[in-house]
Design a protein around this motif. Structure first.
Motif, PDB file in Angstrom:
ATOM      1  N   GLY A 264      -5.714   8.210   2.540  1.00  0.00           N
ATOM      2  CA  GLY A 264      -5.750   6.923   3.213  1.00  0.00           C
ATOM      3  C   GLY A 264      -4.795   5.920   2.594  1.00  0.00           C
ATOM      4  N   LEU A 265      -5.097   4.662   2.805  1.00  0.00           N
ATOM      5  CA  LEU A 265      -4.281   3.568   2.283  1.00  0.00           C
ATOM      6  C   LEU A 265      -4.814   3.151   0.914  1.00  0.00           C
ATOM      7  CD1 LEU A 265      -4.093   1.572   5.571  1.00  0.00           C
ATOM      8  CD2 LEU A 265      -2.101   2.080   4.188  1.00  0.00           C
TER       9      LEU A 265
ATOM     10  N   LEU B 162      -8.393   4.097  11.785  1.00  0.00           N
ATOM     11  CA  LEU B 162      -8.909   3.903  10.435  1.00  0.00           C
ATOM     12  C   LEU B 162     -10.040   2.878  10.455  1.00  0.00           C
ATOM     13  CD1 LEU B 162      -5.440   3.827  10.143  1.00  0.00           C
ATOM     14  CD2 LEU B 162      -6.160   4.219   7.813  1.00  0.00           C
TER      15      LEU B 162
ATOM     16  N   PHE C 203     -10.115   1.198   2.870  1.00  0.00           N
ATOM     17  CA  PHE C 203      -9.773   1.907   4.102  1.00  0.00           C
ATOM     18  C   PHE C 203     -10.349   3.325   4.086  1.00  0.00           C
ATOM     19  CE2 PHE C 203      -6.788  -0.777   6.360  1.00  0.00           C
ATOM     20  CZ  PHE C 203      -6.353  -1.663   5.388  1.00  0.00           C
ATOM     21  N   GLY C 204     -10.816   3.770   5.247  1.00  0.00           N
ATOM     22  CA  GLY C 204     -11.105   5.177   5.424  1.00  0.00           C
ATOM     23  C   GLY C 204      -9.790   5.929   5.530  1.00  0.00           C
ATOM     24  N   SER C 205      -9.876   7.252   5.454  1.00  0.00           N
ATOM     25  CA  SER C 205      -8.639   8.040   5.451  1.00  0.00           C
ATOM     26  C   SER C 205      -8.059   8.243   6.847  1.00  0.00           C
ATOM     27  CB  SER C 205      -8.886   9.389   4.774  1.00  0.00           C
ATOM     28  OG  SER C 205      -9.980  10.038   5.374  1.00  0.00           O
ATOM     29  N   GLY C 206      -8.810   7.856   7.883  1.00  0.00           N
ATOM     30  CA  GLY C 206      -8.269   7.919   9.241  1.00  0.00           C
ATOM     31  C   GLY C 206      -8.668   9.178   9.986  1.00  0.00           C
TER      32      GLY C 206
ATOM     33  N   TYR D   1       0.849  -1.188   0.000  1.00  0.00           N
ATOM     34  CA  TYR D   1       0.000   0.000   0.000  1.00  0.00           C
ATOM     35  C   TYR D   1       0.886   1.239   0.000  1.00  0.00           C
ATOM     36  CZ  TYR D   1      -3.842  -2.935   1.787  1.00  0.00           C
ATOM     37  OH  TYR D   1      -4.820  -3.898   1.954  1.00  0.00           O
TER      38      TYR D   1
ATOM     39  N   GLN E 278       0.422   5.260   1.552  1.00  0.00           N
ATOM     40  CA  GLN E 278      -0.439   6.045   2.424  1.00  0.00           C
ATOM     41  C   GLN E 278      -0.087   7.513   2.270  1.00  0.00           C
ATOM     42  OE1 GLN E 278      -0.041   5.313   6.691  1.00  0.00           O
ATOM     43  NE2 GLN E 278      -2.231   5.709   6.975  1.00  0.00           N
TER      44      GLN E 278
END
Lengths: 116, 113
Positions: free
Chosen positions: A42-43, B88, B103-106, A35, A37
């Protein structure tokens, strides 16, 4: 307690260089992932591998390639580094099934790559 | 529209407070929901995952899913400075460990002593 290690924590490369990021896991997991980031994004999945010598493109594979010659090792290659590949790169390994309650996932500590 | 949306924060609360972290998602077919914690300069770690609607508790952490409104939450009780991290939310597309995860961006959380 080492589970997933990445070859470098910080890396600075020049535009056009070929860059190798290595990831090693010691849990005998079949699935491995790369991944990147970025803040606000996000990822994002670059590539993944579900077996030795097998690979699948993720959501943003352009400009990257991967290699998995051994089960424990998954390498990410930037063929010709560009400034827009400056990012945090995270490797992960996974095994198991959610429904069976055997799901396991571990991330490495990340490599912060800067391309100048 | 993003498949998973998460407020980036930062969120700052005093020690001992109850923290609520939230995400929304767009696809009603999603069945499993995950929460990760990421400390500064570390990779994310899987905190817990929950199935469909309802609550799941693990110590001071409770994950809640409301499928009718496509809303997932993580509650932290008796928050500690050691809970300061980015959280996240994530949704796997399938049940296998080979399935892709969105995934959400956190949300960056800070607990003030």
């Amino acid at each position: 307690d080492v589970k997933v290690t990445q070859s470098s924590r910080y890396l600075v490369k020049r535009t056009g260089e070929k860059v190798f990021l290595e990831c090693v896991q010691d849990m005998d997991h079949e699935n491995m992932f790369w991944y990147r980031q970025d803040p606000g994004l996000g990822l994002r999945l670059i590539y993944f591998s579900y077996d030795v010598k097998m690979k699948e493109k993720g959501d943003i594979p352009e400009g990257y390639s991967v290699s998995r010659e051994k089960k424990e090792r998954f390498s990410l290659i930037l063929e010709s580094a560009s400034t827009n590949q400056t990012s945090m790169y995270l490797c992960a390994s996974r095994s198991g099934w959610i429904l069976a309650g055997t799901y396991e996932q571990y991330f490495g500590p990340g490599t912060r790559l800067t391309v100048t | 529209q993003k498949e998973v949306e998460q407020d980036p924060g930062p969120l700052s609360v005093p020690e001992g407070a109850i923290v609520s972290l939230n995400c929304t998602y767009s696809n009603s077919a999603f069945q499993y929901f995950m929460w990760y914690r990421q400390y500064s300069r570390k990779g994310p770690e899987l905190l817990m995952y929950t199935y469909s609607s309802g609550n799941k508790e693990d110590g001071r952490f409770t994950a809640q899913v409301d499928k009718s409104s496509k809303y997932i939450s993580l509650f932290i009780r008796d928050s500690q400075p050691s809970d300061s991290a980015t959280y996240l939310c994530a949704i796997p597309r399938g049940y296998s460990s080979a399935s892709k995860i969105i995934f959400g961006s956190g949300t960056r959380l800070s607990i003030r002593p």
